[in-house]
Design a protein around this motif. Sequence first.
Motif, PDB file in Angstrom:
ATOM      1  N   GLY A  82       4.447  -0.258 -21.986  1.00  9.17           N
ATOM      2  CA  GLY A  82       4.634   0.924 -20.960  1.00  9.17           C
ATOM      3  C   GLY A  82       3.955   0.266 -19.510  1.00  9.17           C
ATOM      4  N   PHE A  83       3.122  -0.697 -19.520  1.00  8.53           N
ATOM      5  CA  PHE A  83       2.644  -1.110 -18.581  1.00  8.53           C
ATOM      6  C   PHE A  83       3.325  -1.628 -17.036  1.00  8.53           C
ATOM      7  CE2 PHE A  83      -2.230  -1.447 -19.594  1.00  8.53           C
ATOM      8  CZ  PHE A  83      -2.257  -0.049 -20.118  1.00  8.53           C
ATOM      9  N   ALA A  84       4.280  -2.331 -17.438  1.00  7.53           N
ATOM     10  CA  ALA A  84       5.319  -2.727 -16.557  1.00  7.53           C
ATOM     11  C   ALA A  84       5.926  -1.616 -15.484  1.00  7.53           C
ATOM     12  CB  ALA A  84       6.400  -3.774 -17.135  1.00  7.53           C
ATOM     13  N   ALA A  85       6.409  -0.655 -16.593  1.00  3.95           N
ATOM     14  CA  ALA A  85       7.136   0.494 -15.973  1.00  3.95           C
ATOM     15  C   ALA A  85       5.808   1.315 -15.198  1.00  3.95           C
ATOM     16  CB  ALA A  85       7.385   1.565 -17.013  1.00  3.95           C
ATOM     17  N   LEU A  86       4.619   1.494 -15.711  1.00  2.11           N
ATOM     18  CA  LEU A  86       3.721   2.241 -15.066  1.00  2.11           C
ATOM     19  C   LEU A  86       3.142   1.424 -13.561  1.00  2.11           C
ATOM     20  CD1 LEU A  86       1.786   4.487 -15.188  1.00  2.11           C
ATOM     21  CD2 LEU A  86       0.052   3.120 -16.625  1.00  2.11           C
ATOM     22  N   HIS A  87       2.902   0.071 -13.593  1.00  5.54           N
ATOM     23  CA  HIS A  87       2.806  -0.625 -12.448  1.00  5.54           C
ATOM     24  C   HIS A  87       3.858  -0.336 -11.401  1.00  5.54           C
ATOM     25  CE1 HIS A  87      -0.338  -2.671 -14.657  1.00  5.54           C
ATOM     26  NE2 HIS A  87      -1.013  -3.121 -13.534  1.00  5.54           N
ATOM     27  N   ASP A  88       5.226  -0.250 -11.926  1.00  8.25           N
ATOM     28  CA  ASP A  88       6.361  -0.240 -11.117  1.00  8.25           C
ATOM     29  C   ASP A  88       6.292   1.237 -10.472  1.00  8.25           C
ATOM     30  OD1 ASP A  88       9.066   0.178 -10.003  1.00  8.25           O
ATOM     31  OD2 ASP A  88       9.825  -0.816 -11.813  1.00  8.25           O
ATOM     32  N   VAL A  89       6.152   2.128 -11.244  1.00  6.39           N
ATOM     33  CA  VAL A  89       6.078   3.551 -10.592  1.00  6.39           C
ATOM     34  C   VAL A  89       5.056   3.678  -9.702  1.00  6.39           C
ATOM     35  CG1 VAL A  89       6.021   6.165 -11.451  1.00  6.39           C
ATOM     36  CG2 VAL A  89       7.535   4.382 -12.647  1.00  6.39           C
ATOM     37  N   ALA A 112       3.374   4.980  -4.296  1.00  5.23           N
ATOM     38  CA  ALA A 112       2.357   4.698  -2.939  1.00  5.23           C
ATOM     39  C   ALA A 112       3.537   4.586  -1.863  1.00  5.23           C
ATOM     40  CB  ALA A 112       1.544   3.660  -3.208  1.00  5.23           C
ATOM     41  N   MET A 113       4.421   3.789  -2.113  1.00  2.00           N
ATOM     42  CA  MET A 113       5.645   3.425  -1.152  1.00  2.00           C
ATOM     43  C   MET A 113       6.099   4.984  -0.492  1.00  2.00           C
ATOM     44  SD  MET A 113       9.281   1.748  -1.634  1.00  2.00           S
ATOM     45  CE  MET A 113      10.031   3.250  -2.605  1.00  2.00           C
ATOM     46  N   TYR A 114       6.351   5.818  -1.574  1.00  2.00           N
ATOM     47  CA  TYR A 114       6.877   7.086  -1.055  1.00  2.00           C
ATOM     48  C   TYR A 114       6.039   7.924  -0.259  1.00  2.00           C
ATOM     49  CZ  TYR A 114      11.262   6.505  -3.487  1.00  2.00           C
ATOM     50  OH  TYR A 114      12.514   6.080  -3.781  1.00  2.00           O
TER      51      TYR A 114
END
Length: 309
Positions: A180-187, A192-194
């Motif tokens: 799940g960590f890839a998705a967690l980093h992605d999100v 933060a971008m939003y």
Amino acid sequence: MHRVAASLNRMTQHPDHPEKPSLTLLGLGAMGSALARTWLAAGHPLTVWNRSPARAATIAAEGARAAGSAAEAVAANSLVITCLLDDESVGDALAGADLAGKDLVNLTTSTPAQARARGAWARERGARYLDGGIMAVPPMIGVPEAGGYVFYSGSRELFERHRETLAVPVGTTYVGEDAGFAALHDVALLSAMYGMFAGAAHAFALIREEDIDPASLAPLLADWLVAMAPSVHQTADHLKSGDYTKGVVSNLGMQVAGTPTFLDTAEQQGVSPELLVPYFALMRRRLAESSAEESLTGVVDLLRRRPNH
Ligand SMILES: NC(=O)c1ccc[n+]([C@@H]2O[C@H](COP(=O)([O-])OP(=O)(O)OC[C@H]3O[C@@H](n4cnc5c(N)ncnc54)[C@H](OP(=O)(O)O)[C@@H]3O)[C@@H](O)[C@H]2O)c1
């Protein structure tokens, strides 16, 4: 560009050249097609499948082999990459495929929970699983200087085994065994971008009715956001040490005292404060519960609904 990929492919598959690992890619949307072209250009034999056959035909014309079904595409190679719309479409596409012994790399955007469940689902079917979160848009694929990369998490062994192939389209950043960590980093990064987009929208709204060219504000805004971005390092330092006062230059008390200036200016400019209000409310709550000498880090604790585990 398509012709370039096809001719590069022919060049790199010359018999004198060492064979590049072959792979299967399911999903040829905007992102999947961009990925496919880079593997073809680098000389990797590529089998593709797409739900709508026309897209697969396009990539086949550029040198890929188009499989008649997802199951057939999966059977063609041990490395199977999915880049589909969402987690549900991954389940749909792979429903009839034999995953036993496969190395499944799922680049489909999902939540951490979906990624973990998909990893368990794949392992139950005899596959190794690596999840990916793509930090790039299609024009950045195959353009190293654009700085795009993919977060990977899950089987480290699988990541190491296919690292070179995975690095062909875009950079790679492995973030841990937890699928799940890839998705967690992605999100986390996109969230933060939003926040940044929200702040910029408010800034443009403030000047919208004035004789100020948005194009003159834009570079000032961009430079300011870049100048402020390193503050995340202090936030990380405070979260790790538990001391939210170390090295603080603009403390919580001063920043809360300044909030009426922002709200009054919004009012005077006829701009809704709805993007600012929630963050200011959290700042005030934290000030009421803690010290004026702190940084803004305490907001992180207020946002958490569950205690740290
Ligand atoms: N595009 C970007 O800027 C970007 C950036 C970062 C990450 N991503 C992620 O990359 C993934 C792919 O994005 P994309 O831009 O390629 O999306 P896209 O252009 O909308 O393509 C979606 C792909 O999923 C397939 N698909 C949808 N539902 C399906 C189903 N039920 N069964 C089988 N296949 C199905 C589509 O097949 P059809 O052709 O038959 O419709 C198509 O191949 C997404 O998870 C996205 O979040 C995209």
